[in-house]
Write a protein that holds these residues in place. Sequence first.
Motif, PDB file in Angstrom:
ATOM      1  N   THR A  38       0.651  -0.123  -0.495  1.00 40.44           N
ATOM      2  CA  THR A  38      -0.753  -0.020  -0.924  1.00 40.44           C
ATOM      3  C   THR A  38      -1.617   0.564   0.190  1.00 40.44           C
ATOM      4  OG1 THR A  38      -0.523  -1.887  -2.446  1.00 40.44           O
ATOM      5  CG2 THR A  38      -2.752  -1.328  -1.739  1.00 40.44           C
ATOM      6  N   VAL A  39      -1.381   0.114   1.438  1.00 41.52           N
ATOM      7  CA  VAL A  39      -2.126   0.674   2.571  1.00 41.52           C
ATOM      8  C   VAL A  39      -1.866   2.175   2.674  1.00 41.52           C
ATOM      9  CG1 VAL A  39      -2.441   0.634   5.068  1.00 41.52           C
ATOM     10  CG2 VAL A  39      -2.066  -1.504   3.823  1.00 41.52           C
ATOM     11  N   SER A  40      -0.610   2.577   2.500  1.00 40.46           N
ATOM     12  CA  SER A  40      -0.267   4.000   2.575  1.00 40.46           C
ATOM     13  C   SER A  40      -0.977   4.789   1.495  1.00 40.46           C
ATOM     14  CB  SER A  40       1.259   4.162   2.445  1.00 40.46           C
ATOM     15  OG  SER A  40       1.617   5.520   2.419  1.00 40.46           O
ATOM     16  N   ARG A  41      -1.046   4.222   0.295  1.00 42.03           N
ATOM     17  CA  ARG A  41      -1.742   4.920  -0.798  1.00 42.03           C
ATOM     18  C   ARG A  41      -3.230   5.077  -0.508  1.00 42.03           C
ATOM     19  NH1 ARG A  41       1.062   1.955  -6.060  1.00 42.03           N
ATOM     20  NH2 ARG A  41       3.012   3.173  -6.033  1.00 42.03           N
ATOM     21  N   VAL A  42      -3.818   4.071   0.092  1.00 40.17           N
ATOM     22  CA  VAL A  42      -5.240   4.178   0.450  1.00 40.17           C
ATOM     23  C   VAL A  42      -5.436   5.283   1.487  1.00 40.17           C
ATOM     24  CG1 VAL A  42      -7.170   2.996   1.570  1.00 40.17           C
ATOM     25  CG2 VAL A  42      -5.760   1.777  -0.098  1.00 40.17           C
ATOM     26  N   LEU A  43      -4.549   5.330   2.491  1.00 37.43           N
ATOM     27  CA  LEU A  43      -4.669   6.335   3.553  1.00 37.43           C
ATOM     28  C   LEU A  43      -4.523   7.745   3.020  1.00 37.43           C
ATOM     29  CD1 LEU A  43      -2.600   4.585   6.360  1.00 37.43           C
ATOM     30  CD2 LEU A  43      -5.060   5.039   6.404  1.00 37.43           C
ATOM     31  N   ASN A  44      -3.658   7.907   2.027  1.00 35.45           N
ATOM     32  CA  ASN A  44      -3.317   9.258   1.571  1.00 35.45           C
ATOM     33  C   ASN A  44      -3.899   9.621   0.221  1.00 35.45           C
ATOM     34  OD1 ASN A  44      -1.261  10.246   3.700  1.00 35.45           O
ATOM     35  ND2 ASN A  44      -0.573   8.178   3.223  1.00 35.45           N
ATOM     36  N   ALA A  52     -11.664  -2.227  -5.833  1.00 35.50           N
ATOM     37  CA  ALA A  52     -11.979  -3.352  -4.944  1.00 35.50           C
ATOM     38  C   ALA A  52     -10.883  -3.521  -3.886  1.00 35.50           C
ATOM     39  CB  ALA A  52     -12.125  -4.634  -5.756  1.00 35.50           C
ATOM     40  N   THR A  53      -9.620  -3.356  -4.306  1.00 35.92           N
ATOM     41  CA  THR A  53      -8.510  -3.456  -3.356  1.00 35.92           C
ATOM     42  C   THR A  53      -8.601  -2.360  -2.307  1.00 35.92           C
ATOM     43  OG1 THR A  53      -7.076  -4.430  -5.042  1.00 35.92           O
ATOM     44  CG2 THR A  53      -6.001  -3.453  -3.123  1.00 35.92           C
ATOM     45  N   ALA A  54      -8.861  -1.130  -2.765  1.00 38.62           N
ATOM     46  CA  ALA A  54      -8.966   0.001  -1.841  1.00 38.62           C
ATOM     47  C   ALA A  54     -10.097  -0.223  -0.838  1.00 38.62           C
ATOM     48  CB  ALA A  54      -9.186   1.285  -2.623  1.00 38.62           C
ATOM     49  N   ALA A  55     -11.234  -0.776  -1.324  1.00 39.51           N
ATOM     50  CA  ALA A  55     -12.372  -1.027  -0.435  1.00 39.51           C
ATOM     51  C   ALA A  55     -12.010  -2.086   0.596  1.00 39.51           C
ATOM     52  CB  ALA A  55     -13.586  -1.463  -1.249  1.00 39.51           C
ATOM     53  N   ARG A  56     -11.269  -3.136   0.168  1.00 39.42           N
ATOM     54  CA  ARG A  56     -10.877  -4.194   1.098  1.00 39.42           C
ATOM     55  C   ARG A  56      -9.948  -3.649   2.191  1.00 39.42           C
ATOM     56  NH1 ARG A  56      -8.904  -7.274  -2.313  1.00 39.42           N
ATOM     57  NH2 ARG A  56      -6.659  -7.369  -1.904  1.00 39.42           N
ATOM     58  N   VAL A  57      -9.008  -2.786   1.795  1.00 36.92           N
ATOM     59  CA  VAL A  57      -8.084  -2.202   2.768  1.00 36.92           C
ATOM     60  C   VAL A  57      -8.840  -1.341   3.771  1.00 36.92           C
ATOM     61  CG1 VAL A  57      -6.175  -0.575   3.060  1.00 36.92           C
ATOM     62  CG2 VAL A  57      -6.076  -2.294   1.251  1.00 36.92           C
ATOM     63  N   ARG A  58      -9.771  -0.536   3.280  1.00 36.62           N
ATOM     64  CA  ARG A  58     -10.541   0.318   4.194  1.00 36.62           C
ATOM     65  C   ARG A  58     -11.376  -0.518   5.164  1.00 36.62           C
ATOM     66  NH1 ARG A  58     -10.538   4.060  -0.285  1.00 36.62           N
ATOM     67  NH2 ARG A  58     -12.311   2.999  -1.276  1.00 36.62           N
TER      68      ARG A  58
END
Length: 341
Positions: free
Chosen positions: A18-24, A32-38
């Motif tokens: 999931t972190v990799s997907r947010v980065l790329n 909401a998940t993407a915002a939390r990871v960022r």
Amino acid sequence: MPITMADVAARAGVSKTTVSRVLNGKGELDPATAARVRQVIQELGYVPSAGAVSLARGRTRVLGMLVPSFSWPWIGEVLQGVADAVEEEGYGLLLFSCSKGEESLQRFASQASAKTFDGLLVIEPEGTLDFIAGLHRSGLPVVLIDDRGHQPEFPSVATTNRGGAQDAARHLLQLGRKRPIVVAGPEELGCTQERLAGFAEVYAQAGLPLEPWRVVDGDFTFEGGRAEIGRLLRSARHLNAEPGFDAVFAHNDLSAAGAIQALREAGLRSPGEVAVVGFDDVPQASHTDPPLTTVHQPLREMGETAARALMGHFDGTPLAAEPIVLPTTLVVRGSTVTHAP
């Protein structure tokens, strides 16, 4: 200890995928998940490695470049054009040479197999065209720089070898030079054939066809140009005759510089008794004595154009099916005219 992707995943309560997907920016993600990871990335100060991001994207963002040797006089100009383009686009560059022959080629082949670069720029080492074509057929994007008249099955960036030689011939004829010597490059190279053909065409059209003895092989080296012109001058002296030529057209600047040296050693002046024209316009050409009139190859532009074509391919722009041809220009200096512009 450096912050890792695993640290980000643990703090955010998600998987490393999931972190990799947010980065790329890949895949469907809950906003909401993407915002939390960022937010966690910012809090921890995590900086992803270029290699990790590239791996996730399925690309290295690195170009490979294969050349015969870094000692060739004009290689540096081409490399600078490539380097300028890849740096601007945020790519890396891996350089390979064939200075050790088969050993170097095997080392390069292992890197190509390991897919350490996304695409390949090539200034063809002698005898490798079939090997490079095989890499292209296997799926590696390839762009050849300076096709030397070979016109391979894959994209290339070339220049107007024939047209440049024609310009050299017209210039010499305008100066009244009717008895030229051509110091040619290696006969097997297409660029040699093109330059010889273009020069001979113009002289033939002027009613001055080149006799076979007027074409000598200078093998693209300073010593080759010096030796061949020196040999002709010694032969004339042995016969107690004037040199049988009033101009030299050399197929590269190194052999042209050698020709100038041979003339000086024989007590002849350039451009007085013999005008000299080279080909390439390497940086040293303007520093010979006298400065060398030469056909300017757009070497830096060729490197930049090839690199941009290859990087554009990865951004969705198809590679050109036909060679990209950049024009040559004649640069007039003191080896042909006393008062050069």
